[in-house]
Structures are given as C-alpha cells and as structure tokens.
Scaffold this active site. Structure first.
Site, PDB file in Angstrom:
ATOM      1  N   PRO A   1     -14.202 -24.001 -33.280  1.00 53.54           N
ATOM      2  CG  PRO A   1     -12.583 -25.354 -34.255  1.00 53.54           C
ATOM      3  CD  PRO A   1     -14.060 -25.101 -34.247  1.00 53.54           C
ATOM      4  CG  ASN A   2      -8.943 -21.937 -31.819  1.00 56.35           C
ATOM      5  OD1 ASN A   2      -8.548 -22.152 -30.683  1.00 56.35           O
ATOM      6  ND2 ASN A   2      -8.575 -22.681 -32.854  1.00 56.35           N
TER       7      ASN A   2
ATOM      8  NE  ARG B   1      -8.244 -17.450 -33.904  1.00 55.36           N
ATOM      9  CZ  ARG B   1      -9.009 -18.187 -34.668  1.00 55.36           C
ATOM     10  NH1 ARG B   1     -10.329 -18.124 -34.533  1.00 55.36           N
ATOM     11  NH2 ARG B   1      -8.492 -18.994 -35.550  1.00 55.36           N
TER      12      ARG B   1
ATOM     13  CE1 TYR C   1     -10.153 -15.266 -37.962  1.00 60.03           C
ATOM     14  CE2 TYR C   1      -8.199 -15.334 -36.572  1.00 60.03           C
ATOM     15  CZ  TYR C   1      -8.953 -15.849 -37.609  1.00 60.03           C
ATOM     16  OH  TYR C   1      -8.503 -16.950 -38.290  1.00 60.03           O
TER      17      TYR C   1
ATOM     18  CG  ASN D   1     -16.728 -18.911 -38.255  1.00 57.19           C
ATOM     19  OD1 ASN D   1     -15.985 -19.775 -38.734  1.00 57.19           O
ATOM     20  ND2 ASN D   1     -16.309 -17.686 -37.992  1.00 57.19           N
TER      21      ASN D   1
ATOM     22  CB  ALA E   1      -9.287 -24.700 -38.073  1.00 58.72           C
TER      23      ALA E   1
ATOM     24  CG  HIS F   1      -9.864 -24.734 -43.693  1.00 59.65           C
ATOM     25  ND1 HIS F   1     -10.454 -23.877 -44.606  1.00 59.65           N
ATOM     26  CD2 HIS F   1      -9.590 -23.970 -42.598  1.00 59.65           C
ATOM     27  CE1 HIS F   1     -10.508 -22.652 -44.077  1.00 59.65           C
ATOM     28  NE2 HIS F   1      -9.991 -22.701 -42.861  1.00 59.65           N
TER      29      HIS F   1
ATOM     30  CG  ASP G   1     -20.979 -36.815 -44.058  1.00 61.41           C
ATOM     31  OD1 ASP G   1     -20.923 -36.368 -45.232  1.00 61.41           O
ATOM     32  OD2 ASP G   1     -20.360 -37.837 -43.684  1.00 61.41           O
TER      33      ASP G   1
ATOM     34  CD  GLU H   1     -18.085 -22.593 -44.856  1.00 60.96           C
ATOM     35  OE1 GLU H   1     -18.416 -23.768 -45.096  1.00 60.96           O
ATOM     36  OE2 GLU H   1     -17.037 -22.065 -45.304  1.00 60.96           O
TER      37      GLU H   1
ATOM     38  CG  HIS I   1     -15.282 -18.334 -42.979  1.00 56.43           C
ATOM     39  ND1 HIS I   1     -14.844 -19.272 -42.086  1.00 56.43           N
ATOM     40  CD2 HIS I   1     -15.931 -19.018 -43.960  1.00 56.43           C
ATOM     41  CE1 HIS I   1     -15.191 -20.477 -42.515  1.00 56.43           C
ATOM     42  NE2 HIS I   1     -15.865 -20.350 -43.650  1.00 56.43           N
ATOM     43  CG  LEU I   2     -15.243 -13.348 -37.663  1.00 57.65           C
ATOM     44  CD1 LEU I   2     -14.526 -13.951 -36.466  1.00 57.65           C
ATOM     45  CD2 LEU I   2     -15.987 -12.096 -37.264  1.00 57.65           C
ATOM     46  CB  SER I   3     -10.398 -13.729 -41.887  1.00 58.13           C
ATOM     47  OG  SER I   3     -10.496 -15.135 -41.975  1.00 58.13           O
TER      48      SER I   3
ATOM     49  NE  ARG J   1      -6.366 -15.514 -42.379  1.00 64.17           N
ATOM     50  CZ  ARG J   1      -6.754 -16.119 -41.254  1.00 64.17           C
ATOM     51  NH1 ARG J   1      -8.032 -16.432 -41.087  1.00 64.17           N
ATOM     52  NH2 ARG J   1      -5.887 -16.399 -40.317  1.00 64.17           N
TER      53      ARG J   1
ATOM     54  NE  ARG K   1      -5.903 -19.303 -42.204  1.00 66.94           N
ATOM     55  CZ  ARG K   1      -5.943 -19.833 -40.983  1.00 66.94           C
ATOM     56  NH1 ARG K   1      -7.043 -20.389 -40.530  1.00 66.94           N
ATOM     57  NH2 ARG K   1      -4.878 -19.802 -40.202  1.00 66.94           N
TER      58      ARG K   1
HETATM   59  C1  DQA Z   1     -12.323 -18.398 -39.624  1.00 67.29           C
HETATM   60  C2  DQA Z   1     -11.299 -18.741 -40.706  1.00 67.29           C
HETATM   61  C3  DQA Z   1     -10.666 -20.093 -40.436  1.00 67.29           C
HETATM   62  O1  DQA Z   1      -9.696 -20.399 -41.445  1.00 67.29           O
HETATM   63  C4  DQA Z   1      -9.972 -20.086 -39.091  1.00 67.29           C
HETATM   64  O2  DQA Z   1      -9.422 -21.363 -38.814  1.00 67.29           O
HETATM   65  C5  DQA Z   1     -10.875 -19.646 -38.000  1.00 67.29           C
HETATM   66  C6  DQA Z   1     -11.732 -18.488 -38.233  1.00 67.29           C
HETATM   67  C7  DQA Z   1     -12.909 -16.978 -39.812  1.00 67.29           C
HETATM   68  O3  DQA Z   1     -13.954 -16.702 -39.231  1.00 67.29           O
HETATM   69  O4  DQA Z   1     -12.308 -16.139 -40.487  1.00 67.29           O
HETATM   70  O5  DQA Z   1     -10.851 -20.169 -36.900  1.00 67.29           O
HETATM   71  O6  DQA Z   1     -13.403 -19.325 -39.727  1.00 67.29           O
END
Ligand code: DQA
Length: 145
Positions: A9-10, A17, A22, A72, A75, A78, A85, A96, A98-100, A105, A109
């Site tokens: 998501p997002n 964003r 990001y 990725n 959210a 978490h 599963d 897995e 993550h950009l950040s 943070r 997270r």
């Molecule tokens: C994220 C980190 C997550 O905590 C956040 O909800 C995201 C992006 C990252 O790529 O840094 O949507 O997965």
C-alpha cells in the site's frame, strides 16, 4: 531468473509521497531501474493497496515458475499475519525491502511481523534497497541450486 517485485500500500504514490523520506523517483522509475540493472533477468511487477491481492499473488507462487520475490509490504509489514503466512508457505526466497530505514523512524516501524519468515530484510537504501533485494534473491537461489 524470473523475479516478482511486489509492492504494498501507498507505494503507488512514490515521487509524490513524503519525498524527504521516500525520495523523488516514481514506482515506474524504480521498475525501469531494475530492468536496466538486471538485463539477464525477467521481472513481474505488481503493486496493490489491498492486502488480499498481495496474499493471492503470493499464493500463486506455489504454482507459478517464479524464482524469488522482492517484497515491500509497506505498512502491512508491521501487522499483517496474513502476509506473513503467505510468505511462510513458499519455498522460494522472499526478501523484504524498505526504502526508508525502519529503525530510524517511529517505534512501531521497527517491528516487522513478516521479516522472520523471509530470507532477510533490507532497509534504508532508497531504490538501492531493491537492487540489494534482487541480488539477495539471486544469491539465495544459487546457493540452493
Ligand atoms: C516502507 C516503510 C513502512 O513503514 C511504510 O508504511 C511504507 C514504506 C518503506 O519502504 O520504507 O509504506 O515500507
């Protein structure tokens, strides 16, 4: 090697964003960058804002000829036990990413409920996290061959 790049998501809003967190590149920039960086591999790209769609695509990996997944979960990282599963039942490597940097943070997270069933987690390198993720999938796959 056929690698699924799965974004939650997002992540469709990359570029707009919170660019200070990001970056300014779009999801499509990221996908083109991966294709350029790994011309010998083939990619399937999927982004969804819906947990069920991500679960269903991971379930399909039980039958599809996919060699590994760079994931990725946004959210969902978490708190989604359904995604945990779905990853846990796969025999192919799932990394897995993550950009950040999750650890610099908010405290919520710092916890991933999915990373423990992945081959590993990469966090904090912006788009380069995905390059490292693909390298990790390829390395893990080769170790098994
Ligand atoms: C994220 C980190 C997550 O905590 C956040 O909800 C995201 C992006 C990252 O790529 O840094 O949507 O997965």
């Amino acid at each position: 090697m056929k690698i699924l790049i799965l974004n939650g998501p997002n992540l469709n809003t990359l570029g707009k964003r919170e660019p200070e967190v990001y970056g300014t590149h779009t999801l499509s920039d990221l996908e083109r960058m991966l294709e350029k960086s790994f011309p010998e591999d083939s990619f399937e790209f999927l982004q969804s804002n819906e947990e069920g769609k991500l679960v269903s695509r991971l379930n399909q990996c039980l039958d599809d000829p996919i060699d590994g997944v760079v994931f990725n979960p946004g959210a969902y990282t978490h708190y989604s036990y359904a995604l945990r599963d779905a990853v846990s039942m796969l025999k192919i490597p799932v990394v897995e990413v993550h950009l950040s940097n999750l650890h610099s943070r908010e405290s919520f997270r710092t916890k991933s409920v999915i990373a423990g069933v992945c081959a590993g987690q990469i966090s904090g390198f912006g788009m380069f996290s995905y390059i490292l993720g693909v390298e990790a999938v390829k390395n893990r796959k080769n170790q098994k061959d």
